[in-house]
Design a protein around this motif. Structure first.
Motif, short mmCIF file in Angstrom:
data_model
loop_
_atom_site.label_atom_id
_atom_site.label_comp_id
_atom_site.label_asym_id
_atom_site.label_seq_id
_atom_site.Cartn_x
_atom_site.Cartn_y
_atom_site.Cartn_z
N CYS A 180 -4.56 6.66 -2.11
CA CYS A 180 -3.81 6.20 -0.96
C CYS A 180 -4.01 4.98 -3.16
O CYS A 180 -5.03 4.94 -3.39
N TYR B 96 -2.74 0.12 -3.89
CA TYR B 96 -2.07 -0.14 -3.01
C TYR B 96 -2.04 -1.37 -4.42
O TYR B 96 -2.43 -1.19 -5.91
N SER C 275 -6.56 1.81 -6.39
CA SER C 275 -6.73 2.95 -5.98
C SER C 275 -7.47 3.07 -4.67
O SER C 275 -8.74 2.45 -5.12
N CYS D 289 -4.21 4.00 5.23
CA CYS D 289 -4.83 3.26 4.20
C CYS D 289 -4.39 1.87 4.42
O CYS D 289 -2.99 1.96 4.69
N GLN E 180 0.77 5.37 0.61
CA GLN E 180 0.63 6.95 0.20
C GLN E 180 1.26 7.57 0.40
O GLN E 180 2.07 7.71 0.50
N GLY F 104 -0.90 1.40 4.80
CA GLY F 104 0.68 2.27 4.71
C GLY F 104 1.80 3.70 5.33
O GLY F 104 1.33 3.19 6.39
N TRP G 215 -9.73 2.38 5.05
CA TRP G 215 -9.35 4.12 6.20
C TRP G 215 -9.59 3.53 7.51
O TRP G 215 -10.48 4.15 8.21
N ASN H 75 -8.37 6.33 -2.43
CA ASN H 75 -8.98 7.37 -1.88
C ASN H 75 -10.10 7.98 -1.25
O ASN H 75 -11.09 7.88 -1.35
N VAL I 216 0.95 -1.08 0.06
CA VAL I 216 -0.07 0.16 0.17
C VAL I 216 0.90 0.87 -0.24
O VAL I 216 2.46 1.46 0.31
#
Lengths: 114, 114
Positions: B23, B25, B73, B91, B6, B105, B35, B75, B4
């Motif tokens: 974010c 992945y 993603s 994340c 960020q 992350g 999150w 987000n 992950v």
């Protein structure tokens, strides 16, 4: 309400000491986890347990061990504390259902090793 | 291996402005995505999660996130930020086993200007 508690919020220990960090959950969860949190690195998994007396290494197990004698309690042990183990330690638990289940976190223990 | 990212370590927004935290992945199958938010000195609290269905997920505190498989993603967004949203945001992706392991992350620190 979900509750994960950690025995100490702050700890100061000396190099070479044996350190015990305790985590207790009251949700009858099978899975429990220990993470360390460092700036810029996020959370990294140290060990986890999926049942009493069962444990598996996470991504950074070196220098740590764990104990799970009762379902509600998961202990992290630093056999001989070193300065590079100064960190924030977070415990979490979750039920053993599918991968979408939430992990619930304790408030964390900030450990300083001098 | 799962991972992950960020991309933003630190973000500053004005109170009342909109927010988007990124974010990305890496995961082979359909991911479980989370999150979490961490207020200063506290543990992690779940904001929202995605595991299937509608790709726009609503969470607590007015947050939402959108899963975009084509962009890998997830987000996080909020239309109007409040000063109390200042915190660190993480994340995470489920590691794909029933043990519930999560890959986190690095975290994004949000500062809110008055």
């Amino acid at each position: 309400d979900v509750k994960v508690t950690q025995s100490s919020r702050y700890l100061v220990k000396r190099t070479g000491e044996k350190v015990f960090l305790e985590c207790v959950q009251d949700m009858d969860h099978e899975n429990m986890f220990w993470y360390r949190q460092d700036p810029g690195l996020g959370l990294r998994l140290i060990y986890f347990s999926y049942d009493v007396k069962m444990k598996e290494k996470g991504d950074i197990p070196e220098g740590y061990s764990v104990s799970r004698e009762k379902k509600e309690r998961f202990s992290l042990i630093l056999e001989s504390a070193s300065t590079n183990q100064t960190s924030m330690y977070l415990c979490a638990s979750r039920p053993p259902m599918g991968g979408q289940e939430t992990q619930y976190f304790g408030p964390g223990t900030r450990l300083l090793v001098l | 291996a799962q991972s992950v990212t960020q991309p933003d370590i630190h973000i500053t927004v004005s109170e009342g402005a909109s927010l988007e935290l990124r974010c990305n992945y890496s995961y082979g199958a359909t991911p479980y995505l989370f999150w979490y938010v961490q207020s200063p000195g506290q543990g992690l609290q779940l904001l929202l999660k995605y595991f299937s269905g509608d790709t726009l997920v609503q969470g607590i505190k007015g947050f939402e996130a959108e899963f975009k498989r084509s962009q890998s993603s997830f987000n996080l967004r909020k239309p109007s930020v409040h000063w109390s949203d200042a915190a660190e945001y993480f994340c995470a992706v489920g590691a794909g086993s029933n043990t519930g392991k999560l890959i986190f992350g690095q975290g994004t620190t949000l500062q809110v200007k008055p």
